[in-house]
Design a protein around this motif. Structure first.
Motif, PDB file in Angstrom:
ATOM      1  N   ASN A 145       0.834  -1.191   0.000  1.00 54.47           N
ATOM      2  CA  ASN A 145       0.000   0.000   0.000  1.00 54.47           C
ATOM      3  C   ASN A 145       0.877   1.252   0.000  1.00 54.47           C
ATOM      4  O   ASN A 145       2.008   1.235   0.502  1.00 54.47           O
ATOM      5  N   PRO A 146       0.392   2.354  -0.565  1.00 54.32           N
ATOM      6  CA  PRO A 146       1.181   3.588  -0.623  1.00 54.32           C
ATOM      7  C   PRO A 146       1.670   4.012   0.767  1.00 54.32           C
ATOM      8  O   PRO A 146       0.898   4.058   1.719  1.00 54.32           O
ATOM      9  N   ASP A 269      -2.269   8.237   3.062  1.00 49.09           N
ATOM     10  CA  ASP A 269      -1.561   6.965   2.932  1.00 49.09           C
ATOM     11  C   ASP A 269      -0.831   6.661   4.242  1.00 49.09           C
ATOM     12  O   ASP A 269      -0.975   7.371   5.245  1.00 49.09           O
TER      13      ASP A 269
END
Length: 287
Positions: A145-146, A269
């Motif tokens: 994930n970012p 994020d």
């Protein structure tokens, strides 16, 4: 003193929320930690006042004691937290069972089903699936994930121990841990023989209590108090470790988790985890 951190993927929304929060809380000028991230020192604050100041903007916030913000232990869930998918659901797709198994996963993550039993049921449905589907799923479906690698590597470089603890499977955690920079990983083991999955999983199953135990054991090994730890996850099996940690964060979480976590990330994020600890963007380890 308390620290209030506001983070958004939209810098203008973050700046607007920051100025509104300053007025609502009657505090002085804070500091910009990075694009879309602001920090304020406050003597006291009601979370409801902060939520009103955010007023529907895509902004996440964390209100916590200013002392001891930088944590010395990170314990993170993997599926739908560090990575973009639920690995078991993706394996099920190769068996033509994704919708059926994903529905069970969703209910378990919402706390509607006992985790261990739900895991046995889902794994049982994969009996006979070619073991090559594991690598195929990792290669084709799994992505960090970012902000995940930046979060882990920045904390690690600043002396924190980083542990990936999952109710998923070691096949995936070993690879994800290496990709993101974790020091260690714990997860369940899928049984296979003759090139196929047997439909069983190693016992005892790593579930909610095992995740809490991992947090306690890692903290004890470092000789640190739980106030110096950070736990992050999205599902009901993460809730015990999230509540026990010094800073428990719900990431894109199920309602039962979001309601009881110390902070939540719904918009930004995973670098928000660093901003919440007071890191500025120029301190991030990025590669």
């Amino acid at each position: 003193m308390l620290s209030l951190t506001l983070v958004s993927p939209d810098p203008e929304a973050a700046a607007s929320a920051y100025h509104t929060a300053r007025e609502a809380l009657s505090v002085g000028v804070g500091r910009e930690l990075g694009p879309g991230a602001w920090d304020l020192s406050v003597a006291s604050a009601d979370p409801a006042t902060i939520e009103a100041a955010i007023a529907g903007r895509p902004v996440d916030f964390c209100l916590q004691p200013a002392a001891g913000r930088k944590k010395r232990l990170l314990v993170a869930d993997m599926d739908s937290t560090i990575i973009n998918v639920e690995c078991l659901d993706e394996l099920a797709d190769y068996a033509g069972l994704k919708a059926e198994i994903a529905e069970i996963t969703e209910r378990a993550m919402r706390g509607e089903l006992e985790f261990e039993g739900a895991l046995r049921e889902r794994v049982g449905k994969l009996k006979g699936l070619a073991a090559t589907a594991l690598q195929q799923a990792y290669d084709e479906r799994v992505r960090l994930n970012p902000g995940a690698r930046t979060m882990v590597r920045t904390m690690a470089q600043n002396g924190a121990r980083c542990a990936l603890v999952s109710g998923g499977f070691t096949f995936f955690t070993s690879r994800v841990a290496e990709a993101a920079g974790f020091h260690m990983n714990r997860a369940n083991t899928l049984h296979e023989a003759g090139g196929v999955l047997l439909g069983t999983v190693g016992e005892p199953i790593l579930g909610k209590e095992a995740k809490l135990a991992a947090l306690n054991e890692e903290a004890a090994a470092l000789n640190i108090d739980l106030s110096e730890t950070l736990a992050i996850g999205d599902g009901a099996n993460d809730l015990a470790m999230i509540k026990a940690s010094g800073l428990g964060i719900a990431y894109r979480a199920k309602p039962v988790v979001a309601a009881e976590a110390h902070a939540k990330i719904d918009h930004a994020d995973l670098t928000a985890v660093l901003y919440f600890q007071g890191y500025s963007a120029d301190e991030f380890v990025i590669d």
